[in-house]
Design a protein around this motif. Structure first.
Motif, PDB file in Angstrom:
ATOM      1  N   GLU A  16      -7.660   1.308   5.158  1.00 58.45           N
ATOM      2  CA  GLU A  16      -7.346   0.468   4.032  1.00 58.45           C
ATOM      3  C   GLU A  16      -5.899  -0.005   4.104  1.00 58.45           C
TER       4      GLU A  16
ATOM      5  N   GLY B 104       0.821  -1.211   0.000  1.00 57.79           N
ATOM      6  CA  GLY B 104       0.000   0.000   0.000  1.00 57.79           C
ATOM      7  C   GLY B 104       0.847   1.249   0.000  1.00 57.79           C
TER       8      GLY B 104
ATOM      9  N   ARG C 135     -17.112  -1.088   0.764  1.00 59.11           N
ATOM     10  CA  ARG C 135     -15.670  -1.116   0.953  1.00 59.11           C
ATOM     11  C   ARG C 135     -15.234  -2.442   1.570  1.00 59.11           C
TER      12      ARG C 135
ATOM     13  N   HIS D 165      -6.856   6.258   2.831  1.00 55.08           N
ATOM     14  CA  HIS D 165      -7.637   5.739   3.956  1.00 55.08           C
ATOM     15  C   HIS D 165      -6.726   4.892   4.833  1.00 55.08           C
TER      16      HIS D 165
ATOM     17  N   GLN E  99      -8.323   5.383 -10.450  1.00 52.36           N
ATOM     18  CA  GLN E  99      -8.980   6.156  -9.402  1.00 52.36           C
ATOM     19  C   GLN E  99     -10.384   6.573  -9.839  1.00 52.36           C
TER      20      GLN E  99
ATOM     21  N   THR F  67     -12.393   4.656  -2.897  1.00 47.77           N
ATOM     22  CA  THR F  67     -12.780   6.047  -2.681  1.00 47.77           C
ATOM     23  C   THR F  67     -14.232   6.268  -3.083  1.00 47.77           C
TER      24      THR F  67
ATOM     25  N   GLU G  83      -6.555   4.138  -5.397  1.00 44.90           N
ATOM     26  CA  GLU G  83      -7.671   4.524  -4.530  1.00 44.90           C
ATOM     27  C   GLU G  83      -8.891   3.631  -4.787  1.00 44.90           C
TER      28      GLU G  83
ATOM     29  N   THR H   5      -3.766   4.667  -1.396  1.00 46.42           N
ATOM     30  CA  THR H   5      -4.933   5.012  -0.600  1.00 46.42           C
ATOM     31  C   THR H   5      -4.608   6.213   0.269  1.00 46.42           C
TER      32      THR H   5
END
Lengths: 299, 326
Positions: free
Chosen positions: B203, B39, B176, B200, B89, B169, B166, B198
């Motif tokens: 995530e 990630g 999710r 997040h 994305q 998103t 992403e 990401t």
């Protein structure tokens, strides 16, 4: 952090900001399977345009409204003036028909260019550009798709030729082939603009600005014969002049308003229909080649 | 390609991209082993998408080299493209086509004829739970359905590496979760490498390794647990009968700064689980409850960049962000 040792300096392709070299990966020999793959990519994109065409029936009807309006409303209106203004307008609808036919092909052909501007940023084309095929194949598939859509519109206009007094004759099929070549010209022009222009608004404005005078000065609406000299020169430089003239001379019947509207002449020489069509085809292919180059270079 | 390159799904050497005068990515050295989930965590504009675009052959690197699935992204872009899947994305679906048509055309673009791809398309639609909607135009799909379809498309060409920019998103928390279940399943069943970006933090917890990126550079790289251990401090929240007295005891006996607030006494300590029983023995005031919160990736991000990732985000917080924050 499992970093790998930095590469030797000579391996670094340091050229800040420059994206000049083609980054297509194309042009490399990849065996006979490579050719088949490229052809398949062309076919896929063409097929996609066909699916979209058949799915947007409302759009087809809308696309035909403008040409039919020109033909039946403006043509009939001007023709009715013949009663007072003399014989000049007597066969105006027939005169207008080739131009309307050409006009009908432009909307769907340019719609493909428009979709390229949109799709390249956020749509399916962005994804397609990661496919292991050359970008020229993508562009070719889209262009052929756009040209076919234009030809389909042309065929629909040809179907109503009886309404303006043009006989249903096998020559209409020849005219349809010419229309397909002209549609390719529009698509190629749209493609060239699409790969050059980033903003969708700019594309639309430019197309609107370019097409109106090109159509007016093509002999589609009025004959170039009686025009002032400076306007006549523009007409003779306009590729659409030869496109419209080729279609007019191919269609059965006399569509030159009783001999008043002649074909374009280059220093006294009237190019034969075949030469006119070839000129349009060569120009279309040339624009596609330039567009393909630009498209491959983006990166 | 060399054996070294082959062990790794993604390997970069001093990779960089400059837009005009503006460096977007600087000196990136990454090695992502095959079959792992990697990630890229960072705020918007950190250079994550630029990096992915370079790895996916969409953007030509300004400096350095990158190998994906053992192939050089500049010298052999087609070889790379044949071995990767990509989920952008922003949605790149063909809205006018049906789900099945979109997948079919995508496979054909990669040189797979329909008679070969048909069973795979059916299996993938089943995997992402879209079989019932396969003949509907994508235009009618919800955001979650579109995302699932894009992931299916990313997998259609049996990629060795799946890039996801992403991936979740703008999706609701349930969707999710579902998408992450799919992704984990894929990795376990097919051994593919997932490379995602990401912003997040939740995530990032799904990844084997993460790299925190900021201002075009990787600040730190490691497993989420390692990175959190590096930050090192748990947060302890105590509810007591007398918060003021508790603060005093903590200062006197443990030499720690505690703050009394509406939710109780809050302090940071290296080993929260050991601190709580020790405090209870010493406190002299009734302890009603004790909560130990391990460091979050937000703390890690703060530690390495001097600000929280949330302050940088453009999007509003979702329920999920707040609910799962620990």
């Amino acid at each position: 952090m499992s970093a790998v040792e930095a590469t030797a300096p000579e391996a670094v392709t340091g050229r800040p900001g420059a994206v000049a070299a083609p980054y297509d990966g194309g042009g490399r020999a990849r065996g006979p399977g490579g050719v088949r793959r490229e052809l398949r990519a062309v076919r896929v994109l063409w097929h996609r345009e066909m699916v979209r065409l058949l799915r947007t029936k409302v759009q087809i009807v809308m696309g035909l409204v403008t040409p039919v309006m020109f033909l039946l409303v403006m043509g009939t209106g001007l023709e009715s003036m013949g009663a007072v203004a003399g014989d000049a307008f007597a066969q105006f609808r027939g005169y207008l028909f080739p131009g309307v036919l050409v006009m009908a092909t432009q909307a769907p052909a340019l719609a493909v260019g428009l979709s390229v501007v949109m799709d390249r940023q956020t749509g399916m084309l962005r994804q397609a550009m990661v496919a292991p095929v050359r970008r020229v194949s993508l562009l070719l598939g889209l262009s052929l798709g756009g040209a076919t859509c234009g030809a389909v519109y042309g065929a629909l206009v040809l179907a109503i030729s009886g309404a303006v007094g043009i006989a249903y004759h096998p020559l209409l099929l020849v005219a349809l082939l010419e229309v397909a070549v002209i549609a390719l010209l529009f698509t190629a022009g749209g493609m060239l603009a699409a790969v050059t222009i980033q903003r969708i608004q700019t594309f639309q404005v430019l197309m609107g600005l370019a097409l109106m005078p090109l159509m007016f000065l093509s002999g589609a609406m009025f004959s170039p014969t009686g025009l002032p000299r400076w306007l006549g020169i523009v007409v003779h430089l306009n590729p659409l002049t030869y496109a419209v003239d080729a279609v007019r001379r191919t269609l059965p019947g006399e569509l030159d308003m009783g001999g008043y509207a002649g074909s374009p002449q280059i220093v006294g020489w009237t190019p034969p229909v075949a030469v006119e069509v070839c000129f349009v085809a060569v120009l279309a292919v040339g624009m596609l080649v330039v567009a393909a180059r630009r498209f491959s270079r983006r990166g | 390609m060399t054996a070294v390159a082959d062990e790794f799904a993604v390997r970069t050497e001093d990779l960089g991209k400059v837009y005009g005068e503006l460096p977007a990515v600087v000196g990136l050295d990454l090695s992502v082993p095959r079959g792992t989930t990697f990630g890229f965590l960072g705020p918007n504009g950190a250079g994550k998408t630029t990096t992915i675009s370079m790895l996916c052959t969409l953007l030509r690197p300004t400096v350095g080299r990158a190998f994906v699935a053992g192939h050089d992204v500049v010298a052999e872009p087609h070889s790379v493209r044949e071995r990767i899947g990509l989920v952008f994305q922003e949605t790149t679906l063909d809205l006018d086509l049906t789900a099945e048509e979109g997948l079919r055309f995508h496979a054909e673009l990669f040189g797979i004829p329909w008679r070969v791809s048909r069973p795979k398309v059916a299996a993938l639609l089943e995997l992402v739970d879209l079989t019932g909607s396969k003949d509907r135009p994508v235009r009618e799909f919800s955001g979650g359905m579109r995302r699932r379809l894009e992931i299916a498309r990313g997998l259609l060409t049996t990629p060795q590496v799946l890039f996801l920019d992403e991936p979740t998103t703008g999706l609701d928390p349930q969707t999710r979760t579902v998408i992450w279940e799919h992704l984990h399943e894929l990795r376990e069943q097919h051994g593919i490498t997932l490379f995602l970006t990401t912003h997040h933090l939740e995530e990032a917890e799904h990844c084997d390794r993460i790299a925190i990126m900021d201002g075009g550079q990787v600040e730190v790289e490691g497993s989420p647990a390692e990175l959190k251990a590096e930050v090192g401090h748990d947060t302890v929240v105590l509810r007591t009968g007398d918060d003021a007295a508790a603060v005093r005891v903590i200062a006197e006996r443990f030499g720690l700064d505690a703050v009394s607030g509406p939710d109780g006494v809050r302090l940071r300590v290296a080993d929260g689980a050991a601190f709580v029983p020790a405090f209870c023995a010493e406190a002299g005031v009734p302890v009603l409850s004790a909560t130990v919160v391990p460091p979050s990736l937000d703390d890690v991000f703060l530690h390495h960049t001097g600000r929280t990732i949330r302050a940088e985000r453009s999007g509003p917080l979702t329920v999920n962000d707040v609910g799962r924050r620990r």
